[in-house]
Design a protein around this motif. Structure first.
Motif, mmCIF file in Angstrom:
data_model
loop_
_atom_site.group_PDB
_atom_site.id
_atom_site.type_symbol
_atom_site.label_atom_id
_atom_site.label_comp_id
_atom_site.label_asym_id
_atom_site.label_seq_id
_atom_site.Cartn_x
_atom_site.Cartn_y
_atom_site.Cartn_z
ATOM 1 N N LYS A 196 0.143 -2.631 31.501
ATOM 2 C CA LYS A 196 -0.584 -1.520 30.674
ATOM 3 C C LYS A 196 -1.238 -0.586 31.645
ATOM 4 C CE LYS A 196 -2.181 -1.743 26.199
ATOM 5 N NZ LYS A 196 -1.513 -2.359 25.261
ATOM 6 N N LYS A 197 -2.142 -1.532 32.604
ATOM 7 C CA LYS A 197 -2.585 -0.561 33.658
ATOM 8 C C LYS A 197 -1.854 0.174 34.584
ATOM 9 C CE LYS A 197 -5.722 -1.527 37.731
ATOM 10 N NZ LYS A 197 -6.184 -2.244 39.039
ATOM 11 N N ALA A 198 -0.618 -0.404 34.909
ATOM 12 C CA ALA A 198 0.205 0.299 35.735
ATOM 13 C C ALA A 198 0.698 1.656 34.976
ATOM 14 C CB ALA A 198 1.480 -0.387 36.076
ATOM 15 N N SER A 199 1.426 1.517 33.707
ATOM 16 C CA SER A 199 1.595 2.663 32.750
ATOM 17 C C SER A 199 0.413 3.733 32.594
ATOM 18 C CB SER A 199 2.509 2.243 31.398
ATOM 19 O OG SER A 199 1.524 1.228 30.998
ATOM 20 N N GLY A 200 -0.675 3.151 32.495
ATOM 21 C CA GLY A 200 -1.892 3.925 32.459
ATOM 22 C C GLY A 200 -2.101 4.890 33.523
ATOM 23 N N ILE A 201 -1.796 4.417 34.621
ATOM 24 C CA ILE A 201 -2.089 5.076 35.968
ATOM 25 C C ILE A 201 -1.138 6.303 35.838
ATOM 26 C CG2 ILE A 201 -1.695 5.225 38.408
ATOM 27 C CD1 ILE A 201 -3.122 2.445 38.324
ATOM 28 N N LEU A 202 0.190 6.149 35.640
ATOM 29 C CA LEU A 202 1.390 7.100 35.394
ATOM 30 C C LEU A 202 1.070 7.909 34.296
ATOM 31 C CD1 LEU A 202 4.316 4.749 36.781
ATOM 32 C CD2 LEU A 202 2.669 6.156 38.199
ATOM 33 N N GLN A 224 -1.863 9.201 33.507
ATOM 34 C CA GLN A 224 -3.067 10.080 33.651
ATOM 35 C C GLN A 224 -2.768 11.441 34.327
ATOM 36 O OE1 GLN A 224 -5.440 8.197 36.575
ATOM 37 N NE2 GLN A 224 -5.788 6.181 35.437
ATOM 38 N N GLU A 225 -3.945 12.539 34.097
ATOM 39 C CA GLU A 225 -3.537 13.666 34.778
ATOM 40 C C GLU A 225 -3.510 13.884 36.134
ATOM 41 O OE1 GLU A 225 -4.909 18.347 34.082
ATOM 42 O OE2 GLU A 225 -5.901 16.700 33.132
ATOM 43 N N PHE A 226 -4.274 13.004 36.764
ATOM 44 C CA PHE A 226 -4.205 13.055 38.178
ATOM 45 C C PHE A 226 -4.738 11.484 38.777
ATOM 46 C CE2 PHE A 226 -5.003 17.546 37.672
ATOM 47 C CZ PHE A 226 -4.355 18.014 38.691
ATOM 48 N N ALA A 227 -3.945 10.941 39.858
ATOM 49 C CA ALA A 227 -4.479 9.804 40.389
ATOM 50 C C ALA A 227 -4.241 9.762 41.893
ATOM 51 C CB ALA A 227 -3.303 8.532 39.761
ATOM 52 N N ILE A 228 -4.821 8.834 42.641
ATOM 53 C CA ILE A 228 -4.329 8.786 43.971
ATOM 54 C C ILE A 228 -3.062 8.340 44.494
ATOM 55 C CG2 ILE A 228 -7.028 9.035 44.747
ATOM 56 C CD1 ILE A 228 -6.677 5.830 45.372
ATOM 57 N N PRO A 229 -2.683 8.728 45.365
ATOM 58 C CA PRO A 229 -1.117 8.386 45.729
ATOM 59 C C PRO A 229 -1.008 6.866 45.758
ATOM 60 C CG PRO A 229 -1.734 10.333 47.030
ATOM 61 C CD PRO A 229 -3.099 10.085 46.271
ATOM 62 N N LYS A 230 -2.007 6.172 46.429
ATOM 63 C CA LYS A 230 -1.777 4.678 46.642
ATOM 64 C C LYS A 230 -1.849 3.952 45.153
ATOM 65 C CE LYS A 230 -3.228 0.889 49.483
ATOM 66 N NZ LYS A 230 -2.124 0.735 50.089
ATOM 67 N N ASP A 231 -2.853 4.468 44.214
ATOM 68 C CA ASP A 231 -2.512 3.979 43.013
ATOM 69 C C ASP A 231 -1.161 4.111 42.151
ATOM 70 O OD1 ASP A 231 -4.994 3.022 43.113
ATOM 71 O OD2 ASP A 231 -5.939 4.579 41.873
ATOM 72 N N ILE A 232 -0.544 5.496 42.332
ATOM 73 C CA ILE A 232 0.576 5.735 41.946
ATOM 74 C C ILE A 232 1.669 4.925 42.403
ATOM 75 C CG2 ILE A 232 2.233 7.651 41.502
ATOM 76 C CD1 ILE A 232 0.107 9.670 41.836
ATOM 77 N N ALA A 233 1.670 4.639 43.835
ATOM 78 C CA ALA A 233 2.635 4.038 44.208
ATOM 79 C C ALA A 233 2.593 2.463 43.964
ATOM 80 C CB ALA A 233 2.449 3.954 45.947
ATOM 81 N N TRP A 234 1.542 1.885 43.827
ATOM 82 C CA TRP A 234 1.133 0.633 43.149
ATOM 83 C C TRP A 234 1.631 0.385 41.897
ATOM 84 C CZ3 TRP A 234 -1.334 -1.082 38.919
ATOM 85 C CH2 TRP A 234 -1.142 -2.563 38.518
#
Length: 194
Positions: free
Chosen positions: A11-17, A19-29
């Motif tokens: 849920k956390k991972a799909s929530g990050i993807l 979002q309108e904006f997120a930091i590259p490290k979070d997107i990669a994780w």
């Protein structure tokens, strides 16, 4: 250690993807976490996982995507822009996997899927006599596309282009290849749909 396939992590991972904006490290994780959750349950070593996250992060940074104008000091970029860039280079995890399938309220009520291609894949499996032979399914799905069936758009040398649920005129198409079909079949199996 929490399993990568635990609901809160997915849920956390799909929530990050989403979002309108997120930091590259979070997107990669999030990306690596979701991709690994789609693979057969062989445990990758932590080292291997972090190496994959670093590889995706480096690739995202190389894209030089515009950063969030409301937060110029942050390095956050749009996951959607990353997804569009990833379309033909890297695989992108399929969002529909992380949503619960709609439960029919009545035996006659129609099941709805959050991703328009799911139903076509299930129909192709039926047309193939229940077989999940990838080449046969791709051939059947290509035939659907040539007949103009929804959600398909075109058959290209890269794969079959199809329209996502939020697709509108001028948007890029999604791409279905043998590799992405393989992942989708694995997920349909996990959900007990095949």
């Amino acid at each position: 250690m929490t399993k990568l396939t635990s609901k809160p992590i997915l849920k956390k991972a799909s929530g990050i993807l989403a979002q309108e904006f997120a930091i590259p490290k979070d997107i990669a994780w999030a990306w690596v976490t979701l991709l690994l959750s789609q693979e057969e349950q062989k445990r990758d070593s932590e080292e291997k996982r972090y190496a994959r996250i670093a590889e995706y992060e480096a690739w995202i940074l190389e894209l030089r995507l515009p950063t969030d104008p409301r937060n110029p000091d942050s390095s956050s970029v749009s996951p959607q822009a990353v997804k569009n860039s990833a379309r033909n280079v890297y695989e992108w995890p399929h969002e529909y996997i992380y949503e619960e399938p709609a439960a029919p309220k009545h035996p006659d009520s129609k099941v709805t899927y959050s991703d328009p291609i799911t139903e076509s894949i299930l129909n192709a499996i039926k047309d193939a006599g229940g077989s999940d032979d990838r080449a046969a399914l791709i051939a059947i799905l290509e035939a659907y596309a040539k007949e103009g069936k929804e959600p398909f758009a075109n058959v290209t040398s890269e794969g079959i282009e199809w329209k996502g649920s939020a697709w509108k005129e001028g948007d890029k198409y999604n791409l279905l290849t043998i590799k992405t079909l393989n992942n989708r079949l694995a997920n349909l199996r996990k959900k007990g749909l095949i």
